[in-house]
Design an enzyme around this catalytic site. Structure first.
Site, mmCIF file in Angstrom:
data_model
loop_
_atom_site.group_PDB
_atom_site.id
_atom_site.type_symbol
_atom_site.label_atom_id
_atom_site.label_comp_id
_atom_site.label_asym_id
_atom_site.label_seq_id
_atom_site.Cartn_x
_atom_site.Cartn_y
_atom_site.Cartn_z
ATOM 1 N N GLN A 84 31.276 43.494 41.235
ATOM 2 C CA GLN A 84 30.323 42.392 41.325
ATOM 3 C C GLN A 84 30.859 41.272 42.197
ATOM 4 O O GLN A 84 32.027 41.273 42.588
ATOM 5 C CB GLN A 84 30.025 41.873 39.919
ATOM 6 C CG GLN A 84 31.275 41.439 39.168
ATOM 7 C CD GLN A 84 31.018 41.203 37.686
ATOM 8 O OE1 GLN A 84 31.053 40.055 37.241
ATOM 9 N NE2 GLN A 84 30.775 42.263 36.933
ATOM 10 N N HIS A 89 30.086 36.753 42.808
ATOM 11 C CA HIS A 89 29.369 35.558 42.364
ATOM 12 C C HIS A 89 29.064 34.655 43.556
ATOM 13 O O HIS A 89 29.840 34.583 44.509
ATOM 14 C CB HIS A 89 30.198 34.771 41.356
ATOM 15 C CG HIS A 89 30.588 35.557 40.152
ATOM 16 N ND1 HIS A 89 29.693 36.299 39.417
ATOM 17 C CD2 HIS A 89 31.800 35.728 39.541
ATOM 18 C CE1 HIS A 89 30.326 36.888 38.415
ATOM 19 N NE2 HIS A 89 31.591 36.554 38.473
ATOM 20 N N GLU A 136 35.365 31.220 38.840
ATOM 21 C CA GLU A 136 35.966 31.530 37.548
ATOM 22 C C GLU A 136 37.426 31.918 37.716
ATOM 23 O O GLU A 136 37.878 32.257 38.815
ATOM 24 C CB GLU A 136 35.210 32.659 36.848
ATOM 25 C CG GLU A 136 35.307 34.004 37.547
ATOM 26 C CD GLU A 136 34.445 35.087 36.894
ATOM 27 O OE1 GLU A 136 33.469 34.737 36.187
ATOM 28 O OE2 GLU A 136 34.742 36.274 37.099
ATOM 29 N N HIS A 176 34.866 41.748 42.769
ATOM 30 C CA HIS A 176 35.828 42.026 41.710
ATOM 31 C C HIS A 176 35.225 42.943 40.653
ATOM 32 O O HIS A 176 34.006 43.110 40.554
ATOM 33 C CB HIS A 176 36.332 40.735 41.072
ATOM 34 C CG HIS A 176 35.255 39.903 40.444
ATOM 35 N ND1 HIS A 176 34.371 39.141 41.183
ATOM 36 C CD2 HIS A 176 34.904 39.702 39.146
ATOM 37 C CE1 HIS A 176 33.546 38.506 40.378
ATOM 38 N NE2 HIS A 176 33.837 38.842 39.127
ATOM 39 N N ARG A 187 25.508 42.459 40.986
ATOM 40 C CA ARG A 187 26.156 43.752 40.757
ATOM 41 C C ARG A 187 26.046 44.612 42.015
ATOM 42 O O ARG A 187 24.954 44.810 42.555
ATOM 43 C CB ARG A 187 25.496 44.439 39.557
ATOM 44 C CG ARG A 187 26.320 45.513 38.897
ATOM 45 C CD ARG A 187 25.628 46.087 37.662
ATOM 46 N NE ARG A 187 25.525 45.097 36.603
ATOM 47 C CZ ARG A 187 24.385 44.709 36.051
ATOM 48 N NH1 ARG A 187 23.230 45.205 36.478
ATOM 49 N NH2 ARG A 187 24.381 43.822 35.088
#
Length: 329
Positions: free
Chosen positions: A107, A109, A126, A184, A205
């Site tokens: 995936q 972000h 994150e 990642h 995804r």
């Protein structure tokens, strides 16, 4: 500071446990959580003001109230004047534990710029702190350096995901900064993670290893992923051995990150550590051990797997033998 009934108040929220096909029972066996069913659980949302998993107070006078409600009511007293001025009514952080025992989908972000424009919410920067890892634990972090946008698109259009991803082994104590645009996922082994992120639930995804849920393959988001992937971007992993440590009182302090969206310190307390008040809120994730938090005359027994919200301008004495992740802005 947040003062209720004349006393300083540290908040503990009810754990929001989420079943995942890649989850396990590690929250129960390793962190001592009570899991409500025999299913596999992959996420525990510890501090969240997101509609996908809202946190509710489980201690003290605010028991049963949502983080959204108390943020709206107490504002600066809860989070600090600087946070309200910068973020308005949007609470900025989301704290989770992840128990990963199968492949986490590959995936990526988006950044704030893309997510606010397209999804109407924050982007998702994150970090992962590896609490436990099997000897064969391996992640996907980034694309191989030779993969250009043209090569990537050609292979993905053919549903050929071989040779695209950079694979790395990880171990307990590793710290990983997963910035927006970094592809990642997890590949092998099992891994227990403390995750600190922006308050966002947007994930694109790319590949899900052709798994099915109730006979249907999970949705991919290939076009949006292509929009946000940063090609040729390296990801650094800091290990416990390599990080600089300083001694403060009865604690060893590691500065893990100082970033735009959050700052994080790891505290190894063996005795007593006075954490002075800070202008903004802090969050303590108890990664290991047991002990106490004391604020004014109020004491809180804490153990591995607990999470506490420390209101702005609140000093706390940490005592015992504890490993604590401190997240703040």
């Amino acid at each position: 500071m947040l003062v209720l009934g004349g006393k300083m108040y540290l908040l503990k929220f009810k754990k929001n446990l989420v079943e995942k096909i890649w989850g396990g029972r590690g929250f129960e066996t390793t962190l001592g959580f009570q899991l409500p069913t025999d299913e596999l659980y992959g996420e525990s949302w510890e501090v969240s003001c997101h509609p996908a998993g809202m946190s509710y107070v489980e201690n003290g006078e605010l028991e049963g109230k949502s983080l959204e409600d108390i943020f709206k009511k107490y504002g600066e007293e809860l989070v600090g004047k600087e946070i309200v001025e910068k973020y308005g009514e949007k609470f900025p952080l989301l704290i989770k534990y992840l128990d990963i025992n199968d492949k986490l989908s590959v995936q990526v972000h988006p950044s704030d710029e893309y997510a606010l424009r397209v999804e109407k919410e924050f982007g998702k920067s994150e970090v992962w702190y590896v609490m436990e890892a099997s000897s064969d634990a391996k992640l996907i972090l980034g694309l191989k350096k030779e993969i250009t946008p043209e090569i990537y698109k050609e292979k993905v259009d053919k549903k050929d995901f071989t040779g695209l991803f950079n694979e790395v082994s990880v171990k307990k104590g590793d710290f990983i900064d997963v910035k927006p645009g970094v592809v990642h996922g997890t590949l092998e082994g099992s891994i227990l993670i403390c995750e600190i992120q922006q308050n966002s639930d947007t994930t694109y995804r790319i590949y899900d290893f052709d798994r099915e849920v109730n006979g249907v393959k999970r949705e991919l988001h290939l076009d949006k992923a292509m929009d946000v992937i940063e090609f040729g971007k390296d990801v650094e992993i800091s290990s416990e051995v390599s990080r600089e440590k300083i001694r403060v009182q009865d604690a060893t302090v590691e500065e893990l990150i100082r970033g735009e969206y959050f700052s994080i310190d790891r505290l190894l307390v063996n005795g007593i550590f006075q954490d002075e008040s800070y202008k903004n809120f802090k969050i303590y994730s108890i990664l290991d051990g047991e002990g106490k938090l004391k604020s004014k005359e109020k004491e809180y027994e804490v153990k591995k797997g607990d999470t506490y919200f420390i209101p702005a301008n609140t000093s706390v004495t940490i005592s015992g033998k504890l490993e604590v992740m401190k997240s703040y802005i």
